[in-house]
Each structure stands twice: as C-alpha cells, then as structure tokens.
Write a protein that holds these residues in place. Sequence first.
Motif, short mmCIF file in Angstrom:
data_model
loop_
_atom_site.label_atom_id
_atom_site.label_comp_id
_atom_site.label_asym_id
_atom_site.label_seq_id
_atom_site.Cartn_x
_atom_site.Cartn_y
_atom_site.Cartn_z
N ARG A 23 0.82 -1.21 0.00
CA ARG A 23 0.00 0.00 0.00
C ARG A 23 0.85 1.27 0.00
O ARG A 23 0.42 2.32 -0.47
CB ARG A 23 -0.94 -0.04 1.20
CG ARG A 23 -2.08 -1.03 1.02
CD ARG A 23 -2.77 -1.40 2.30
NE ARG A 23 -3.96 -2.21 2.04
CZ ARG A 23 -4.55 -3.00 2.92
NH1 ARG A 23 -4.06 -3.08 4.16
NH2 ARG A 23 -5.62 -3.70 2.59
N GLY A 35 -6.26 -0.74 -5.78
CA GLY A 35 -5.82 -1.98 -5.15
C GLY A 35 -5.01 -2.82 -6.13
O GLY A 35 -4.84 -2.46 -7.30
N LEU A 60 -6.58 -0.82 -1.20
CA LEU A 60 -5.76 0.15 -0.49
C LEU A 60 -6.11 0.21 1.00
O LEU A 60 -5.28 0.59 1.82
CB LEU A 60 -5.92 1.54 -1.12
CG LEU A 60 -5.02 1.85 -2.31
CD1 LEU A 60 -5.37 3.19 -2.92
CD2 LEU A 60 -3.54 1.83 -1.90
#
Length: 409
Positions: A23, A35, A60
């Motif tokens: 992330r 993501g 995320l």
Amino acid sequence: MSDLESNVVVPRSELEARWAKCRRFLPEVAPQAGGMLCFSRLQIYYLSGSFVNGAVWLPLEGEPVLFVRRSYERASIESSIKNIVSFRSFKDIAPLAKEAGQPLTEVIGAETAGLTWQLGEMLTSRMSEYKFVPGDNVLALSRAMKSEWELEIMREVGHLHNTALAEVLPELIETGMSELEISKYLWNIFFELGHEGIMRMQTFNEEIFLGHVSAGDSGIYPSSFNGPLGLRGVHPVSPFMGSGDKFWDENTPLAVDCGFVMEGYHTDKTQLYWSGPQSSIPKDVLDAQLFCQDMETLAAENLKPGTLVSDVFAMVMAEADKQGYMDGFMGIGESKVPFIGHGIGLTVDGFPPIAKGFDLPIEEGMVFALEPKQGIPGVGMVGVENTFEVTPDGGRCITGDMHDIICIE
C-alpha cells in the motif's frame, strides 16, 4: 472446519506488514489504482501465507480477499486472511469481492507477470468493465524490503549455506572427480542440512536446479543462464549442475555457484576451489581472484541506506576499468552480464539488480547477492559471491566471512 493443522504459519503481523508495504508503493507505481490483483502462486503466498492456485485482491484499505481454485481447505488452514472464497472463473472475482465487503475498484493494479498472454486476454474479456494497469513493481519493491521475520530465516539459510560449501564439501571432493560427481555430493550435503530442493526464479522462462558446478574451462563455457559463470551442465536440455564428462583436472579452478533455500528463502554463494597447493596457483589467477574479492568488499561497504543501487554498480565498474580487468569482468564476450549483483529472497533473481539505470535508494532490510567474477581465457572463471544484509554501516555478509580460494591437495 478441518481439524488439520499446518506445520508452519506465516504470522498475521507479518502479512499485515507486507500489505502495508504494498500500500505504500501502489500510489507511486499506479496512482489511479485502488488496489492490487495478484495471480502467481509465489505472490499469493507472499500476501496470504498459502501457496495455492487462485488470486489475491489487496485493496488500499481493509482486509484482502483470497480467491482459491485449489485448495480452499489448505488455504483456510494456512492463511490468516479473513476473506477466503472459492472461485472457478475470472468472471466470479468481482461479485465475490463485493460479497466479501471489498469491491473491486474501477482501476486495478495487476500482477501482469503472473499471467500468460492467453490468461491475460481471458481476464480482460471476463472483466471488461475494469481497467488494469501494471502493478508488478509494487510487489518487487515490497519484497525487496525484508522484515526481521524474513531476515532471521535468511541468516540461518546463509549459515547453513556457508557450512556446506566452506566446511563440508572440501572434505569430500578431490582432483579427478567429474562435475556431476561433485554435484551429487553437494546435493546430499544440502539436503542433510535442510535445503528444500525447489529454488525459484522471478524472470519469465528462467529456471534453476542446484546451480553451477564448473571445473576449468566450463567456467567460461557459454551459458543460457543469466549469470557470469558458465557451465556445460548435465545435458543441453538440462544446463544445470555439472557434466559427467567434464573432470576436475590438477591445478585448475572449480567454481561452485549454488543457491540454498529453506522456508522459501534463498541465499546465493560462489566458492572457488583449486586442485593443488596454494603455491601452484598462477599469479594471474590469484591476482584476478583477489581483485574480485576486493570488488565484493567495495560493493558491500557501499550497501548503505540512501546510496543509489546504480552508484554501487558504477563505482565497481570504474575500479575494474582502472585496474585493467574490464575484458573478462562479469563474463567473457557475449557471456558478459550487465550487473554485479542482485536482490534475493523468495526468488534467487530478486529485485533490484545492481546495474546501470536502477536509481533506487538502498534501504535497510534489503538483501543483495554480490557476485564479482573474472573470466580468464584458457583457465576458467574465478571470483566470489556472497549474500549481504543491508545495515546502516553497509552490507553484512550472512554466508560466511572466509571468501578466499580453498585449496584441495
């Protein structure tokens, strides 16, 4: 729920640290993506702790989703991910992610190296409403940064690796043995010490089996493997280990460049042996070996946080040019490789390579294999390779402190 238990479980805290690293890097690599979607078994293991067939959706924020084709039960035993679901087709991923409370985002960072062209086209046709952008560097950067949990494993791997090559093997080999005989001795030693057998390469279509056992001019024999040390190998279709028809002659080098792996983590090491007393080593051979050891030391001293990977490469190459070793440094002719080391961890060829153009700042927790080698026409290959953990003071070797030639009399 199964009553079976896994013999090893990747701690939940370790997985959460890996998700956090991904992330951290996703907005840098693919700023539009919400993501990551990963497909290869190794990346699935990295993010979930289970080496299963399927995919992982890492948004995320929030809990990832592990999609499993085979085996759901195994994944449930081994992984601490809370969202584990069975699936059959790529078209099932979006509705299953939504059902798990982690819907896919419009733009997805995809592990493009984890799919063949055929499967990639299938993915985009089954999920045409989503935009996929390359996210492979997210995983490369994340895996380059080792946690203390990973480093503890690698330090033990390095210790056993050194024991095998520097302490046990020298007691068993002798002049006149074939490369294949030496390979078999080494395999037995490795397995006795805990080597798991399966070593992995990240690069597409690259394979490895034990490594290279190269006597004399095998060390400069053309190799299809992306490394400086040549070898004849067992057979043209199996260019690994050593040849049963190539023997280690008196007063010649033997270069053993083999990886060691436990719990999925590799170290890399090359040990050079000489068939004869120290006094029988020609001056040019010994000088070349000492030069390689000096280059390893120079590179290791500069594996410090903040130093650019490309700068380490540049300073070693400048020194090789200054000392007149450029012609055979890192290989001869078309066998010369454009790097002097590489990252290492869950694969042998980890990110980043120590090469021109990789202007990535080194960070504490990275691990590199440094492998300066020198090809000598008519003789073979000399040099060294060891695995180093990055510390504030530079690279600390985890594969032993004795890097000299070992003479077998």
